[in-house]
Design a protein around this motif. Structure first.
Motif, short mmCIF file in Angstrom:
data_model
loop_
_atom_site.label_atom_id
_atom_site.label_comp_id
_atom_site.label_asym_id
_atom_site.label_seq_id
_atom_site.Cartn_x
_atom_site.Cartn_y
_atom_site.Cartn_z
N THR A 1 0.36 -1.92 -12.40
CA THR A 1 1.35 -1.04 -11.76
C THR A 1 2.35 -1.88 -10.97
O THR A 1 1.98 -2.85 -10.32
N ALA B 1 -2.30 6.23 -2.73
CA ALA B 1 -2.30 5.67 -4.09
C ALA B 1 -2.84 4.24 -4.05
O ALA B 1 -2.90 3.61 -2.99
N LYS B 2 -3.22 3.74 -5.22
CA LYS B 2 -3.84 2.41 -5.30
C LYS B 2 -2.89 1.30 -4.84
O LYS B 2 -1.69 1.38 -5.05
N ARG B 3 -3.44 0.27 -4.22
CA ARG B 3 -2.65 -0.88 -3.78
C ARG B 3 -1.95 -1.53 -4.96
O ARG B 3 -2.47 -1.52 -6.09
N GLN C 1 0.87 -1.19 0.00
CA GLN C 1 0.00 0.00 0.00
C GLN C 1 0.90 1.24 0.00
O GLN C 1 1.51 1.55 1.02
N ASN D 1 -5.72 -8.01 -14.98
CA ASN D 1 -5.97 -7.09 -13.87
C ASN D 1 -6.81 -5.88 -14.29
O ASN D 1 -7.43 -5.23 -13.45
N SER D 2 -6.83 -5.56 -15.58
CA SER D 2 -7.61 -4.40 -16.03
C SER D 2 -8.98 -4.80 -16.56
O SER D 2 -9.75 -3.97 -17.02
#
Ligand code: AMP
Ligand code: ZN
Ligand code: FE
Ligand code: FE
Length: 294
Positions: free
Chosen positions: A204, A75-77, A70, A165-166
């Motif tokens: 990411t 910001a996103k995990r 995290q 993941n997207s």
């Protein structure tokens, strides 16, 4: 040849642990780590297969832990995979985390399947559980169900079209904070090595500063040579491992027919292996009779 990252039917690979060892021998590998997702379930069968070999062979028992970082500032995990080698499988804190992670895979897998069913894809959760056959459930099992149903032409296409993941169907798991995972693996006498840290096509990835923080927290190595890393990223990761004083490894991340990579397609140097074995105190490697004392 030394390959320190491979999956069996104890998670989302397609070789049984026995087949994995036979295929490793056939591929010219002398040292293999079995690293199923969130489980030690393949260790015993793999060890028994190694004890029956008449060639020199060493098995490194390991696990690939599902982790999360995290970033500060909201910001996103970022999902991460952490390899743990040669830890004590009876270490309670780590054992209960493995059980929790596997349980979380069930609920999350079922939710992904239900979303796919609601969108009209002709698969069932029951079939996915059957495919996983007691192993840690993962997206490749859902991919295989989609392939069987004729929705996609391969597990790889299932990822491209529906499981990445997207994808709108993607759901995260309840993964373990990576700093906690490093601590628990070390406490269990194991050696934590970050798996494919810059596999960028999966989403990411963590930055250099975070890799430095992980090394500071006790991570002992970086998986540098991996099919999902570019040449430039490998060069930078190798230099970074050197700067941080941690070891560099390379491995295939073999999954049988669930992925196209072959056993031994990437490898680790003998010195790095020696360091891993030297740093570990949780349990020894398993050697075939021709190699040692098994
Ligand atoms: P999960 O553990 O359920 O999140 O699923 C991730 C697993 O899927 C990882 O072990 C990856 O090796 C595998 N995977 C990721 N991308 C692909 C792909 N394009 N084709 C096949 N397997 C993949
Ligand atoms: Zn996998
Ligand atoms: Fe991984
Ligand atoms: Fe893996």
């Amino acid at each position: 040849m030394i390959d320190l990252h491979a999956h069996s039917t104890a998670s989302d690979g397609t070789d049984t642990p026995t087949e994995l060892i036979a295929n490793a021998v056939a591929a010219g590998i002398q040292t293999l780590a079995i690293t199923d997702h969130d489980t030690t379930g393949g260790w015993d069968e793999a060890a028994a297969a190694v004890c029956r070999l008449d060639s020199a062979f060493t098995l490194i028992p390991g696990t690939e832990f599902s982790c999360v970082h995290q970033p500060s500032g909201g910001a996103k995990r970022i999902g991460l995979h952490l390899l743990g080698y040669l830890f004590d499988p009876e270490s309670e804190a780590l054992k209960s985390e493995r059980a929790r992670l596997r349980q979380s895979r069930l609920g999350r897998g079922q939710a992904i399947v239900e979303a796919l069913i609601a969108a009209g894809y002709p698969i069932s959760w029951q079939r996915v559980v059957q495919i996983a056959d007691g192993g840690s459930v993962g997206r490749p099992h859902i991919g295989q169900a989609l392939h069987e149903a004729g929705v996609v032409s391969s597990v790889n296409d299932a990822f491209t079209e529906l499981l990445s993941n997207s994808s709108p169907y993607y759901l995260p798991k309840q993964d373990m904070p990576v700093l906690q995972a490093i601590q628990l693996i070390r406490q269990a006498g194991g050696v934590p090595v970050i798996a494919h840290p810059w596999a960028r096509k999966r989403g990411t990835v963590i930055d250099e500063q975070t890799l430095a923080e992980l090394a500071q927290a006790g991570m002992l190595g970086i998986e540098v040579d991996h099919a999902d890393h570019s040449g430039a990223d490998r060069a930078r990761l190798r230099a970074l491992a050197h700067e941080l004083g941690v070891l560099s490894t390379g491995s295939s991340d073999y999954h049988g027919t669930h992925k196209s990579v072959r056993l031994g397609s990437e490898s680790t140097g003998p010195q790095a292996l020696e360091q891993i074995v030297g740093l570990a105190s949780g349990r020894p490697p398993i050697e075939s009779p021709a190699r040692g004392t098994s």
